[in-house]
Design a protein around this motif. Structure first.
Motif, PDB file in Angstrom:
ATOM      1  N   THR A   1       0.842  -1.196   0.000  1.00 12.55           N
ATOM      2  CA  THR A   1       0.000   0.000   0.000  1.00 12.55           C
ATOM      3  C   THR A   1       0.876   1.245   0.000  1.00 12.55           C
ATOM      4  O   THR A   1       1.842   1.312   0.764  1.00 12.55           O
ATOM      5  N   PRO A   2       0.559   2.249  -0.828  1.00 12.45           N
ATOM      6  CA  PRO A   2       1.364   3.468  -0.814  1.00 12.45           C
ATOM      7  C   PRO A   2       1.016   4.359   0.372  1.00 12.45           C
ATOM      8  O   PRO A   2      -0.155   4.501   0.731  1.00 12.45           O
ATOM      9  N   ALA A   3       2.024   4.938   0.978  1.00 15.02           N
ATOM     10  CA  ALA A   3       1.845   5.928   2.038  1.00 15.02           C
ATOM     11  C   ALA A   3       2.426   7.238   1.526  1.00 15.02           C
ATOM     12  O   ALA A   3       3.637   7.350   1.304  1.00 15.02           O
ATOM     13  N   LEU A   4       1.570   8.245   1.328  1.00 16.44           N
ATOM     14  CA  LEU A   4       1.996   9.534   0.802  1.00 16.44           C
ATOM     15  C   LEU A   4       2.538  10.414   1.932  1.00 16.44           C
ATOM     16  O   LEU A   4       2.408  10.075   3.118  1.00 16.44           O
ATOM     17  N   PRO A   5       3.166  11.557   1.607  1.00 18.05           N
ATOM     18  CA  PRO A   5       3.650  12.464   2.652  1.00 18.05           C
ATOM     19  C   PRO A   5       2.564  12.813   3.659  1.00 18.05           C
ATOM     20  O   PRO A   5       1.367  12.818   3.333  1.00 18.05           O
ATOM     21  N   ALA A   6       2.975  13.122   4.877  1.00 20.22           N
ATOM     22  CA  ALA A   6       2.029  13.334   5.976  1.00 20.22           C
ATOM     23  C   ALA A   6       1.066  14.494   5.710  1.00 20.22           C
ATOM     24  O   ALA A   6      -0.044  14.523   6.260  1.00 20.22           O
ATOM     25  N   ASN A   7       1.477  15.453   4.872  1.00 16.38           N
ATOM     26  CA  ASN A   7       0.600  16.606   4.608  1.00 16.38           C
ATOM     27  C   ASN A   7      -0.439  16.316   3.532  1.00 16.38           C
ATOM     28  O   ASN A   7      -1.229  17.188   3.190  1.00 16.38           O
ATOM     29  N   CYS A   8      -0.435  15.091   2.983  1.00 18.43           N
ATOM     30  CA  CYS A   8      -1.375  14.742   1.918  1.00 18.43           C
ATOM     31  C   CYS A   8      -2.626  14.091   2.498  1.00 18.43           C
ATOM     32  O   CYS A   8      -2.549  13.271   3.423  1.00 18.43           O
ATOM     33  N   GLY A   9      -3.753  14.458   1.933  1.00 20.86           N
ATOM     34  CA  GLY A   9      -5.008  13.854   2.336  1.00 20.86           C
ATOM     35  C   GLY A   9      -5.804  13.439   1.110  1.00 20.86           C
ATOM     36  O   GLY A   9      -5.695  14.061   0.048  1.00 20.86           O
ATOM     37  N   ALA A  10      -6.616  12.393   1.257  1.00 20.23           N
ATOM     38  CA  ALA A  10      -7.401  11.903   0.126  1.00 20.23           C
ATOM     39  C   ALA A  10      -8.570  11.092   0.640  1.00 20.23           C
ATOM     40  O   ALA A  10      -8.542  10.556   1.761  1.00 20.23           O
ATOM     41  N   GLU A  11      -9.606  11.032  -0.168  1.00 19.45           N
ATOM     42  CA  GLU A  11     -10.726  10.151   0.132  1.00 19.45           C
ATOM     43  C   GLU A  11     -10.263   8.696  -0.028  1.00 19.45           C
ATOM     44  O   GLU A  11      -9.288   8.425  -0.735  1.00 19.45           O
TER      45      GLU A  11
ATOM     46  N   ARG B   1       6.323   6.195   0.835  1.00 20.66           N
ATOM     47  CA  ARG B   1       6.718   4.857   1.267  1.00 20.66           C
ATOM     48  C   ARG B   1       5.689   3.841   0.772  1.00 20.66           C
ATOM     49  O   ARG B   1       4.502   4.155   0.631  1.00 20.66           O
ATOM     50  N   ILE B   2       6.154   2.635   0.480  1.00 23.05           N
ATOM     51  CA  ILE B   2       5.264   1.542   0.101  1.00 23.05           C
ATOM     52  C   ILE B   2       5.200   0.572   1.276  1.00 23.05           C
ATOM     53  O   ILE B   2       6.150  -0.168   1.547  1.00 23.05           O
ATOM     54  N   GLU B   3       4.104   0.616   2.000  1.00 22.85           N
ATOM     55  CA  GLU B   3       3.931  -0.248   3.164  1.00 22.85           C
ATOM     56  C   GLU B   3       3.805  -1.705   2.730  1.00 22.85           C
ATOM     57  O   GLU B   3       3.056  -2.025   1.796  1.00 22.85           O
ATOM     58  N   GLY B   4       4.524  -2.582   3.394  1.00 21.87           N
ATOM     59  CA  GLY B   4       4.483  -4.007   3.092  1.00 21.87           C
ATOM     60  C   GLY B   4       5.495  -4.445   2.045  1.00 21.87           C
ATOM     61  O   GLY B   4       5.688  -5.644   1.832  1.00 21.87           O
TER      62      GLY B   4
END
Length: 332
Positions: free
Chosen positions: A57-67, A97-100
């Protein structure tokens, strides 16, 4: 006959896991396309594993938000989804980061734009599943990133490696082998550059079929006694490798188009990717020659009977390539 059968079975046993794991070893792909006003379109593609998306799963920068993204759909080879993310202040300084990914044997290509039209590509692996987005990627970052992508592409491109392996087995004279490998390198460098710059455009499906057919041709020649082989292939192997190298270069270019080229550093990225491809090719050739030298020391009696060893290798390589021809014809 027992020894021949055993050698052929061993070669097929080595090749079978490669075919079986092909989808599981495909890279993931994350693209962040700048839309302006702190918004990015996110495209995320996961490899298929036994009919399900790989657990990354992709993890975007902490300041990013999305539905929450829509459920991924299967496109015939992997699982894809797309959504829009809002990142106030931009991507610079944030971590992607790519989780997993650390629990897999695959890698992920991340292509991101700081501003519309200026793309940068980063390769993430199980050992390095994340990175911090630089404020202004320089020439050195572009060079190292695309060299790494080139090395990875050639070492994961089993069809290209099988062609080189068949060439090594077919051409035993060191001088002719050097010229053949040089011609192959020169040819695919020409078409890689031409296709990547948009000067030469061909559909990918027939290109992939011809690449597989080039391996079948070499395997067929390898199966025949030296006296019955095609005289052009025997006397001028560099000419044959140059011709097929032009086609293989189109295959490399197809992969590079999928990765993308940074608009501000196209020449640097193209040169770096090609250097990476050549580096990976030399690594493979060095490994094959080293293993051959060790085998000749350990099993001299077996390897001196070259006609049947060549035939066993040719059937294993040719059968694999013929399977690819049939598989790739289905995409027409």
């Amino acid at each position: 006959m027992t020894l021949r059968t055993a050698m052929l079975a061993l070669l097929l046993a080595v090749l079978h896991p490669i075919l079986a794991l092909a989808h599981a070893l495909d890279p993931g792909y994350l693209e962040l396309s700048a839309m302006g006003k702190d918004r990015w379109r996110v495209t995320w593609r996961m490899p298929d594993v036994s009919g399900r998306p790989m657990g990354i799963t992709p993890a975007l920068p902490a300041n990013c938000g999305a539905e929450p993204p829509p459920a991924p759909h299967f496109d015939g080879r992997g699982w894809s989804t797309a959504y829009v993310a809002t990142c106030p202040g931009g991507l610079a300084g944030g971590q992607i980061r790519i989780e997993g990914l650390e629990n897999t044997r695959t890698d992920t290509l991340v292509r991101y734009e700081m501003t519309p039209g200026k793309a940068v590509t980063q390769r993430l692996t199980a050992d390095a599943p994340g990175f911090t987005v630089p404020a202004d990627p320089g020439a050195f970052e572009v060079f190292t990133s695309y060299v790494s992508l080139g090395v990875t592409h050639i070492l994961e491109g089993i069809d290209h490696l099988l062609f080189v392996l068949a060439l090594l087995l077919l051409v035993r004279d060191p001088r002719r082998l050097l010229w053949a490998v040089t011609a192959f390198t020169l040819a695919h460098s020409i078409t890689l550059a031409a296709a990547s710059m948009g000067w030469l455009t061909l559909p990918s499906a027939p290109v992939e079929v011809v690449i597989a057919l080039s391996i079948v041709f070499l395997a067929y020649e390898l199966a025949k006694p030296p006296a019955r082989r095609d005289q052009i292939a025997v006397r001028f192997p560099a000419l044959v490798s140059f011709g097929f190298g032009l086609v293989h270069g189109l295959g490399f270019a197809g992969a590079l188009r999928e990765i993308g080229l940074p608009q501000g550093d196209i020449p640097m990225a193209l040169l770096s990717f090609n250097i990476g491809v050549e580096t990976g090719q030399l690594i493979f050739i060095g490994a094959v020659l080293t293993l051959g030298w060790i085998a000749r020391r350990l099993l001299p009696a077996v390897l001196t009977a070259s006609p049947w060893t060549n035939r066993a290798a040719s059937y294993a390589i040719g059968s694999t390539a013929a399977f690819w021809v049939i598989e790739r014809l289905q995409t027409f």
